[in-house]
Write a protein that holds these residues in place. Sequence first.
Motif, PDB file in Angstrom:
ATOM      1  N   ALA A 162      -4.221   0.227  -6.508  1.00  0.00           N
ATOM      2  CA  ALA A 162      -4.781   0.720  -5.253  1.00  0.00           C
ATOM      3  C   ALA A 162      -4.366   2.291  -5.394  1.00  0.00           C
ATOM      4  O   ALA A 162      -5.094   3.221  -4.881  1.00  0.00           O
ATOM      5  CB  ALA A 162      -4.079   0.136  -4.035  1.00  0.00           C
ATOM      6  N   CYS A 174       0.791  -1.371  -0.042  1.00  0.00           N
ATOM      7  CA  CYS A 174       0.184   0.019   0.083  1.00  0.00           C
ATOM      8  C   CYS A 174       0.693   1.294  -0.272  1.00  0.00           C
ATOM      9  O   CYS A 174       0.291   2.509   0.218  1.00  0.00           O
ATOM     10  CB  CYS A 174      -0.903  -0.004   1.182  1.00  0.00           C
ATOM     11  SG  CYS A 174      -0.135   0.454   2.722  1.00  0.00           S
ATOM     12  N   GLU A 199      -5.556  -2.493   2.662  1.00  0.00           N
ATOM     13  CA  GLU A 199      -6.060  -1.396   3.231  1.00  0.00           C
ATOM     14  C   GLU A 199      -7.113  -0.461   2.510  1.00  0.00           C
ATOM     15  O   GLU A 199      -8.146  -0.016   3.266  1.00  0.00           O
ATOM     16  CB  GLU A 199      -4.709  -0.364   3.187  1.00  0.00           C
ATOM     17  CG  GLU A 199      -3.531  -0.934   4.264  1.00  0.00           C
ATOM     18  CD  GLU A 199      -2.833  -2.037   3.670  1.00  0.00           C
ATOM     19  OE1 GLU A 199      -1.775  -2.266   4.255  1.00  0.00           O
ATOM     20  OE2 GLU A 199      -3.029  -2.431   2.377  1.00  0.00           O
ATOM     21  N   GLY A 248      -0.625  -2.818  -6.310  1.00  0.00           N
ATOM     22  CA  GLY A 248      -0.201  -1.828  -5.485  1.00  0.00           C
ATOM     23  C   GLY A 248      -0.258  -0.380  -6.172  1.00  0.00           C
ATOM     24  O   GLY A 248      -0.811   0.641  -5.876  1.00  0.00           O
ATOM     25  N   ILE A 301      -4.326  -4.994  -2.139  1.00  0.00           N
ATOM     26  CA  ILE A 301      -3.900  -4.679  -0.935  1.00  0.00           C
ATOM     27  C   ILE A 301      -5.111  -4.939   0.077  1.00  0.00           C
ATOM     28  O   ILE A 301      -6.087  -5.053  -0.463  1.00  0.00           O
ATOM     29  CB  ILE A 301      -3.194  -3.410  -1.185  1.00  0.00           C
ATOM     30  CG1 ILE A 301      -4.333  -2.115  -1.187  1.00  0.00           C
ATOM     31  CG2 ILE A 301      -2.013  -3.117  -1.802  1.00  0.00           C
ATOM     32  CD1 ILE A 301      -4.106  -0.617  -0.799  1.00  0.00           C
ATOM     33  N   SER A 314      -2.655   3.032   8.026  1.00  0.00           N
ATOM     34  CA  SER A 314      -3.006   3.327   6.605  1.00  0.00           C
ATOM     35  C   SER A 314      -4.429   3.337   6.355  1.00  0.00           C
ATOM     36  O   SER A 314      -4.909   3.786   5.460  1.00  0.00           O
ATOM     37  CB  SER A 314      -1.971   2.217   5.862  1.00  0.00           C
ATOM     38  OG  SER A 314      -0.553   2.649   5.866  1.00  0.00           O
TER      39      SER A 314
END
Length: 298
Positions: free
Chosen positions: A174, A135, A262, A171, A260, A293
């Motif tokens: 996101a 993230c 988060e 990643g 991810i 996060s």
Amino acid sequence: MLGGAIGDALGAATEWRSPEEIRARYGAPITDFAPPFLPFEETGRLKGDGHVTDDTLMALALCRAILKKGSHLDAYDMATYFVDELVEIPVWVPEWQREMLLLERVFYPEKYLFLRLRLANAEPRQGGIGNMVNCGAAMYAAPIGLMNAGDPANAYRRAIDMFSAHQESYGLEAAGLMAAAVAAALHPDATYERVIETVIDLAKDGSRHAIVALTEAARTAPTEDLAAYLRAVMEPFDTVKGSVANYKRVGHYPSREHSIEELPIALAYLVIARGAFRPAVLGAANYGRDADSIAGMV
């Protein structure tokens, strides 16, 4: 930016803890900035008491880089304006209670920016290739949403271009979606439902599947053991398996099937709270795991 910093600071105290550990330490779920989980004398770090972490420091560094250029950044600008913020300019790091280069504070995937863009002189649009997929870009993508307020599609495109210097695969995806979510939230007619719909419309591959699954699950979420319920929905999309205390690190590898954790969790708490900031950000902070996060993305 302030909301992100509040979430970051709330989650700093509970980062990489389980909900059970959080309740045992604080007597109940936290409802405000909490003292560090462990004392400063034991860790040498002040993760708590309202101190922000590298998430906020990276977002502020990105803001400074944007201001220095005076315009939007692309991947090439990350190699110049942003890397300078990491390695040339000491900043106050609240956790450590001293000035230091931001490069010293950040996690290894963020140090990768310096390795790839400065030491290896990689082509900036390929800078994120080979990095640990996490993230790390999404956590400081909010300024790109602010720069494209009300235009989530453009925020997504600009973020994907820019953060290709830092991340790849889900990643990178996101980071684009986080920027889009912020831009969508700044539309005059924004509602939390429209933000979710916009993000899903733009999302690709495993990120889309995870966000759909988590936001749908959030609509029928139980009041008891909420974090465990959301984690069970998220785990198939996560390359890191298991609980906080005993997880199996399968590897943060590129994948079209994964996401991810988060951002989908942050959006789930937004749905559960029906768009209200306080219950959403506190829910995220009490989720534990990468709580700073997650709460910072709310």
